[in-house]
Scaffold this motif. Structure first.
Motif, PDB file in Angstrom:
ATOM      1  N   GLY A 168       7.476  13.886 -15.070  1.00  0.00           N
ATOM      2  CA  GLY A 168       8.245  13.685 -13.852  1.00  0.00           C
ATOM      3  C   GLY A 168       7.509  12.840 -12.829  1.00  0.00           C
ATOM      4  N   ASP A 169       6.196  13.022 -12.726  1.00  0.00           N
ATOM      5  CA  ASP A 169       5.399  12.214 -11.806  1.00  0.00           C
ATOM      6  C   ASP A 169       5.383  10.751 -12.242  1.00  0.00           C
ATOM      7  N   ALA A 170       5.257  10.522 -13.541  1.00  0.00           N
ATOM      8  CA  ALA A 170       5.294   9.156 -14.062  1.00  0.00           C
ATOM      9  C   ALA A 170       6.650   8.528 -13.806  1.00  0.00           C
ATOM     10  N   PHE A 171       7.710   9.299 -13.992  1.00  0.00           N
ATOM     11  CA  PHE A 171       9.070   8.797 -13.752  1.00  0.00           C
ATOM     12  C   PHE A 171       9.209   8.337 -12.305  1.00  0.00           C
ATOM     13  N   MET A 172       8.772   9.162 -11.362  1.00  0.00           N
ATOM     14  CA  MET A 172       8.887   8.806  -9.955  1.00  0.00           C
ATOM     15  C   MET A 172       8.055   7.576  -9.627  1.00  0.00           C
ATOM     16  N   ALA A 173       6.848   7.489 -10.188  1.00  0.00           N
ATOM     17  CA  ALA A 173       5.998   6.323  -9.939  1.00  0.00           C
ATOM     18  C   ALA A 173       6.652   5.046 -10.452  1.00  0.00           C
ATOM     19  N   ALA A 231      -1.231   3.215  -9.872  1.00  0.00           N
ATOM     20  CA  ALA A 231      -2.380   2.334 -10.071  1.00  0.00           C
ATOM     21  C   ALA A 231      -2.255   1.572 -11.383  1.00  0.00           C
ATOM     22  N   GLY A 232      -1.783   2.258 -12.427  1.00  0.00           N
ATOM     23  CA  GLY A 232      -1.608   1.597 -13.718  1.00  0.00           C
ATOM     24  C   GLY A 232      -0.564   0.496 -13.677  1.00  0.00           C
ATOM     25  N   LEU A 233       0.354   0.573 -12.732  1.00  0.00           N
ATOM     26  CA  LEU A 233       1.387  -0.453 -12.568  1.00  0.00           C
ATOM     27  C   LEU A 233       0.963  -1.548 -11.598  1.00  0.00           C
ATOM     28  N   GLY A 234      -0.292  -1.496 -11.167  1.00  0.00           N
ATOM     29  CA  GLY A 234      -0.819  -2.545 -10.308  1.00  0.00           C
ATOM     30  C   GLY A 234      -0.536  -2.358  -8.839  1.00  0.00           C
ATOM     31  N   ILE A 235      -0.118  -1.162  -8.428  1.00  0.00           N
ATOM     32  CA  ILE A 235       0.180  -0.889  -7.028  1.00  0.00           C
ATOM     33  C   ILE A 235      -1.095  -0.464  -6.303  1.00  0.00           C
ATOM     34  N   ARG A 295       0.833  -1.195   0.000  1.00  0.00           N
ATOM     35  CA  ARG A 295       0.000   0.000   0.000  1.00  0.00           C
ATOM     36  C   ARG A 295       0.868   1.245   0.000  1.00  0.00           C
ATOM     37  N   ILE A 296       0.565   2.150  -0.921  1.00  0.00           N
ATOM     38  CA  ILE A 296       1.242   3.451  -0.983  1.00  0.00           C
ATOM     39  C   ILE A 296       0.196   4.546  -0.790  1.00  0.00           C
ATOM     40  N   VAL A 297       0.517   5.503   0.026  1.00  0.00           N
ATOM     41  CA  VAL A 297      -0.299   6.706   0.177  1.00  0.00           C
ATOM     42  C   VAL A 297       0.397   7.843  -0.552  1.00  0.00           C
TER      43      VAL A 297
END
Length: 284
Positions: A241-246, A53-57, A6-8
């Motif tokens: 940048g947000d996608a990169f960090m995710a 979420a798109g990566l299944g997290i 779980r990530i917040v």
């Protein structure tokens, strides 16, 4: 660690009007014709949550959202894209108008901003962060209040410092509380020195994105890493940048080494810039 930790993610989510122009407006009265325009989800925290979420997290987005039409649109789009939204009551939903031109030029106009989150919402967010396997606390008033209220180091915290210049007082508590920090090179001529100065204040890892040149990372032990940008058909660079960090965090949760995580991050950034939204799920 569970296969789907779980990530917040705590911070901004907005409803945006994006307008693409041949060139950014000059500060004189004139008329221009837009090349195209569209409405979509914005906000750095929303972008990270969408890609996680798109990566299944298993991710939860804590963000201020107003009880208004923009808030309803925002929540609907995020939830349809698979993001669980823990909406914090606000007098209005954050809204931007982004003027964009070829070559990456952009002017962001803040049309409305969220109100100060109530104390009970901050307490609920703190409990969620404390119970998560990992948390991203983005630069925002909500993030500042959550950091002040956290009882101490427990959940690993990751921060996105964006265009940090190495000295901003507002960024300081975010930086010092972080296990890892991300930033871009917009405000520095020496990203290695900037990352080194960040690590002197507590984080174990610093990552700096370099736009089309890729990204670099510095570990507290001195190890340096570099990754090239993945070739892409650029549609819109918002949220890269947000996608990169995710992508990086998802790989690290799989216990991948930094080098592998950087490549996963670069691939995820490609996913973002090949759509006119923060994530392709919003196209649907």
């Amino acid at each position: 660690m569970p296969s789907s930790p779980r990530i917040v993610v705590c911070g901004p989510a907005s409803w945006n009007h994006l307008i693409e122009l041949d060139r950014l407006p000059e500060p004189v009265p004139h008329m221009q014709f837009a090349r195209r325009a569209w409405h979509t989800v914005g906000g750095t925290s929303a972008g990270k949550a969408l890609h996680l979420a798109g990566l299944g997290i298993d991710v939860r987005l804590w963000a201020a959202v107003g009880d208004d039409a923009d808030g309803a649109r925002l929540r609907k789009r995020l939830e349809k894209a698979g993001v669980v939204v823990e909406a914090i009551a606000s007098e209005q939903t954050e809204r931007h108008v982004n003027l964009m031109a070829e070559g990456g030029g952009r002017v962001s106009l803040y049309v409305s901003t969220p109100s100060i989150p109530p104390a009970d919402a901050v307490e609920a967010t703190v409990r969620a962060v404390a119970g998560a396997d990992l948390a991203v606390i983005d630069l925002s008033e909500l993030g500042r209040l959550v950091l002040e209220a956290l009882p101490g180091r427990g959940t690993p915290l990751w921060m996105d410092l964006h265009d940090y210049d190495g000295s901003s007082a507002f960024h300081e508590p975010f930086l010092r509380a972080a296990e890892g920090v991300f930033m871009n090179d917009d405000a520095t001529e020496d990203p290695w020195e900037l990352m080194s100065s960040c690590l002197e204040r507590g984080p174990r890892l610093a990552v700096c994105t370099l736009g089309a040149k890729g990204a670099i990372a510095l570990e507290a032990g001195g190890a340096r890493h570099e990754v090239s940008a993945v070739p892409a058909t650029v549609v819109d660079t918002n949220g890269a940048g947000d996608a990169f960090m995710a992508g990086f965090l998802a790989a690290r949760l799989r216990t991948e080494p930094v080098e592998v995580a950087l490549h996963a991050a670069a691939e995820q950034a490609r996913v973002a810039i090949e759509t006119e939204h923060l994530h392709p799920a919003l196209d649907r």
